[in-house]
Enzyme design. Structure first.
Site, mmCIF file in Angstrom:
data_model
loop_
_atom_site.group_PDB
_atom_site.id
_atom_site.type_symbol
_atom_site.label_atom_id
_atom_site.label_comp_id
_atom_site.label_asym_id
_atom_site.label_seq_id
_atom_site.Cartn_x
_atom_site.Cartn_y
_atom_site.Cartn_z
ATOM 1 N N ARG A 1 0.834 -1.232 0.000
ATOM 2 C CA ARG A 1 0.000 0.000 0.000
ATOM 3 C C ARG A 1 0.861 1.272 0.000
ATOM 4 O O ARG A 1 0.523 2.267 0.638
ATOM 5 C CB ARG A 1 -0.956 0.040 1.201
ATOM 6 C CG ARG A 1 -1.860 -1.111 1.334
ATOM 7 C CD ARG A 1 -2.803 -1.309 0.140
ATOM 8 N NE ARG A 1 -3.435 -2.576 0.297
ATOM 9 C CZ ARG A 1 -2.911 -3.723 -0.179
ATOM 10 N NH1 ARG A 1 -1.803 -3.733 -0.890
ATOM 11 N NH2 ARG A 1 -3.531 -4.859 0.027
ATOM 12 N N CYS B 1 -10.151 -1.389 4.278
ATOM 13 C CA CYS B 1 -9.429 -1.423 5.561
ATOM 14 C C CYS B 1 -9.006 -0.017 5.972
ATOM 15 O O CYS B 1 -8.461 0.737 5.172
ATOM 16 C CB CYS B 1 -8.194 -2.316 5.450
ATOM 17 S SG CYS B 1 -8.635 -4.052 5.379
ATOM 18 N N GLU C 1 -4.470 3.163 6.430
ATOM 19 C CA GLU C 1 -4.450 2.783 5.006
ATOM 20 C C GLU C 1 -5.362 3.753 4.250
ATOM 21 O O GLU C 1 -5.064 4.174 3.141
ATOM 22 C CB GLU C 1 -4.947 1.345 4.832
ATOM 23 C CG GLU C 1 -5.004 0.946 3.361
ATOM 24 C CD GLU C 1 -5.194 -0.550 3.134
ATOM 25 O OE1 GLU C 1 -4.759 -1.355 3.981
ATOM 26 O OE2 GLU C 1 -5.772 -0.895 2.094
HETATM 27 C C1 LIG Z 1 -15.404 -2.561 0.052
HETATM 28 C C2 LIG Z 1 -13.966 -2.171 -0.197
HETATM 29 C C3 LIG Z 1 -12.996 -3.149 -0.327
HETATM 30 C C4 LIG Z 1 -11.651 -2.788 -0.552
HETATM 31 N N1 LIG Z 1 -10.720 -3.780 -0.652
HETATM 32 C C5 LIG Z 1 -9.441 -3.466 -0.933
HETATM 33 C C6 LIG Z 1 -8.451 -4.485 -1.090
HETATM 34 O O1 LIG Z 1 -8.725 -5.667 -0.997
HETATM 35 N N2 LIG Z 1 -7.193 -4.098 -1.364
HETATM 36 C C7 LIG Z 1 -6.824 -2.791 -1.502
HETATM 37 O O2 LIG Z 1 -5.651 -2.501 -1.781
HETATM 38 N N3 LIG Z 1 -7.741 -1.797 -1.321
HETATM 39 C C8 LIG Z 1 -9.024 -2.091 -1.058
HETATM 40 N N4 LIG Z 1 -9.957 -1.085 -0.895
HETATM 41 C C9 LIG Z 1 -9.530 0.335 -0.934
HETATM 42 C C10 LIG Z 1 -9.634 0.997 -2.319
HETATM 43 O O3 LIG Z 1 -10.643 0.391 -3.106
HETATM 44 C C11 LIG Z 1 -8.303 0.965 -3.089
HETATM 45 O O4 LIG Z 1 -7.304 1.640 -2.373
HETATM 46 C C12 LIG Z 1 -8.445 1.586 -4.485
HETATM 47 O O5 LIG Z 1 -7.336 1.200 -5.270
HETATM 48 C C13 LIG Z 1 -8.545 3.119 -4.461
HETATM 49 O O6 LIG Z 1 -8.830 3.557 -5.786
HETATM 50 P P1 LIG Z 1 -9.719 4.865 -6.049
HETATM 51 O O7 LIG Z 1 -9.708 5.115 -7.521
HETATM 52 O O8 LIG Z 1 -11.040 4.731 -5.439
HETATM 53 O O9 LIG Z 1 -8.833 5.964 -5.328
HETATM 54 P P2 LIG Z 1 -9.341 7.186 -4.417
HETATM 55 O O10 LIG Z 1 -9.975 6.656 -3.189
HETATM 56 O O11 LIG Z 1 -10.098 8.154 -5.243
HETATM 57 O O12 LIG Z 1 -7.928 7.847 -4.038
HETATM 58 C C14 LIG Z 1 -6.996 7.161 -3.227
HETATM 59 C C15 LIG Z 1 -5.647 7.893 -3.343
HETATM 60 O O13 LIG Z 1 -5.169 7.788 -4.684
HETATM 61 C C16 LIG Z 1 -5.002 9.087 -5.247
HETATM 62 N N5 LIG Z 1 -5.382 9.007 -6.669
HETATM 63 C C17 LIG Z 1 -6.522 8.538 -7.192
HETATM 64 N N6 LIG Z 1 -6.480 8.578 -8.538
HETATM 65 C C18 LIG Z 1 -5.275 9.140 -8.846
HETATM 66 C C19 LIG Z 1 -4.614 9.460 -10.065
HETATM 67 N N7 LIG Z 1 -5.158 9.231 -11.276
HETATM 68 N N8 LIG Z 1 -3.373 10.011 -9.996
HETATM 69 C C20 LIG Z 1 -2.788 10.238 -8.799
HETATM 70 N N9 LIG Z 1 -3.335 9.949 -7.616
HETATM 71 C C21 LIG Z 1 -4.581 9.398 -7.641
HETATM 72 C C22 LIG Z 1 -5.899 10.009 -4.446
HETATM 73 O O14 LIG Z 1 -5.437 11.354 -4.514
HETATM 74 C C23 LIG Z 1 -5.755 9.408 -3.070
HETATM 75 O O15 LIG Z 1 -4.538 9.831 -2.486
HETATM 76 C C24 LIG Z 1 -11.292 -1.423 -0.652
HETATM 77 C C25 LIG Z 1 -12.283 -0.431 -0.529
HETATM 78 C C26 LIG Z 1 -13.609 -0.794 -0.313
HETATM 79 C C27 LIG Z 1 -14.649 0.286 -0.202
#
Ligand SMILES: Cc1cc2nc3c(=O)[nH]c(=O)nc-3n(C[C@H](O)[C@H](O)[C@H](O)COP(=O)(O)OP(=O)(O)OC[C@H]3O[C@@H](n4cnc5c(N)ncnc54)[C@H](O)[C@@H]3O)c2cc1C
Length: 302
Positions: A177, A226, A296
């Site tokens: 992460r 998480c 996280e």
């Molecule tokens: C039900 C559930 C289950 C999950 N299970 C997992 C799991 O098993 N494993 C895991 O790793 N995570 C998990 N997550 C967390 C999450 O889904 C991941 O971290 C996911 O990859 C975040 O992607 P996002 O596009 O939603 O990012 P966001 O939540 O929009 O952003 C997260 C971070 O990334 C940055 N960011 C987003 N897009 C960009 C971009 N294009 N350029 C630069 N920075 C950017 C944002 O500024 C922020 O700092 C889970 C979440 C939920 C709700």
């Protein structure tokens, strides 16, 4: 933050940027928490350097939003703009073992598309919500795999150099992460090199991961996955569970009864409720186990 200067709005329109005033981030995040600000939807990668120069010249702070599935955002009026990449079509194209994926692409759809074309490896990511850009930034992973393993090349906006750049995968460090990108680098696209596998075999892997998720996570409830990272050799969820904290609430912010490292918004939780719950659990774990848990979830606080 509200943009009203007509000259600035005209310059944004010229760059193909869509201005969405007063966007409630509670509606853009999986936790359903967050205040309001103007959102700028970016339609052209080549416009990004000029856009960011423009925002810098006007001293307008900004943050990048992907799918909002790993964010806890402050309530009220927010003092920064939010930038988001618009989805493009097609989100994924294939060239042999290489998938060219837009950062705005939905992660789950990308995994499925690749699977249907006999490209595997990412089965564990099937239930991870959000975009491919967010997954790259976070080095999303589950069930023993992480996206970083498959990254051959990333196209990004390098904030320090103020230009678009292609970075080869071996120049990026992907840890649990955590990635070596600078905080204000913006992911735009990625080439993933994926192993060939028969679709049936990939599907079987996907089914197993889906079942594990369904059995252990509060799917269907508002969460950000998480809340804490697992410390080396330990499980944050297990420690919280052992302290009997499942179900503990502050307002509508609650430690899930299903998975102790998932904190859910069971109604109208505020950011303050969630932060207070996080601080309380962290303190209890530190007292009992001598371990300070690291977030996280990404906090967007004022
Ligand atoms: C039900 C559930 C289950 C999950 N299970 C997992 C799991 O098993 N494993 C895991 O790793 N995570 C998990 N997550 C967390 C999450 O889904 C991941 O971290 C996911 O990859 C975040 O992607 P996002 O596009 O939603 O990012 P966001 O939540 O929009 O952003 C997260 C971070 O990334 C940055 N960011 C987003 N897009 C960009 C971009 N294009 N350029 C630069 N920075 C950017 C944002 O500024 C922020 O700092 C889970 C979440 C939920 C709700």
């Amino acid at each position: 933050m509200r943009l009203e200067d007509p000259k600035l709005l005209a310059a944004l329109a010229e760059l193909g940027v869509e201005h969405r005033p007063d966007t409630a981030l509670a509606g853009e995040t999986s936790l359903g928490i967050g205040g309001t600000t103007d959102l700028l939807l970016i339609r052209r990668h080549d416009a990004i350097p000029d856009l960011l120069k423009l925002l810098d010249s006007q001293h307008l702070p900004h943050k990048f939003l992907g799918g909002g599935s790993n964010l806890l955002v402050q309530d009220g009026e927010l003092p920064w703009l939010v930038l988001q990449l618009a989805r493009s079509e097609p989100e994924v194209t294939l060239e042999g073992h290489i998938a060219h994926v837009d950062a705005a692409a939905d992660l789950g759809r990308t995994v499925t598309f690749c699977a249907k074309n006999d490209l595997g490896g990412m089965e564990g990511l099937i239930g991870v919500p959000g975009t491919v850009g967010g997954a790259l930034r976070m080095n999303a992973g589950a069930y023993g795999m992480q996206i970083g393993t498959y990254v051959r090349e990333v196209k990004l906006y390098r904030a320090a150099e103020r230009r678009l750049e292609i970075l080869s995968g071996d120049r990026i460090s992907f840890e649990y992460r955590h990635t070596s990108f600078a905080p204000d680098d913006m992911m735009l696209a990625v080439k993933l090199e994926l192993p060939s596998k028969p679709f049936k075999e990939i599907l079987q892997g996907i089914r197993i991961c889906n079942e594990k998720r369904r059995a252990s996570q509060p799917l269907g409830q508002k969460s950000a996955g998480c809340i804490f990272k697992n410390p080396s050799g330990a499980s944050a969820g297990r420690m919280i569970d052992e302290l009997g904290l499942k179900g503990l609430s502050v307002g509508d912010a609650r430690v899930s009864n299903r998975h102790a490292n998932f904190f859910v918004n069971a109604g109208r939780a505020s950011a303050a409720d969630m932060l207070s719950l996080i601080a309380h659990v962290r303190e209890r774990v530190a007292k009992a186990f001598g371990i300070t848990l690291e977030h996280e979830v990404v906090l967007w606080l004022v």
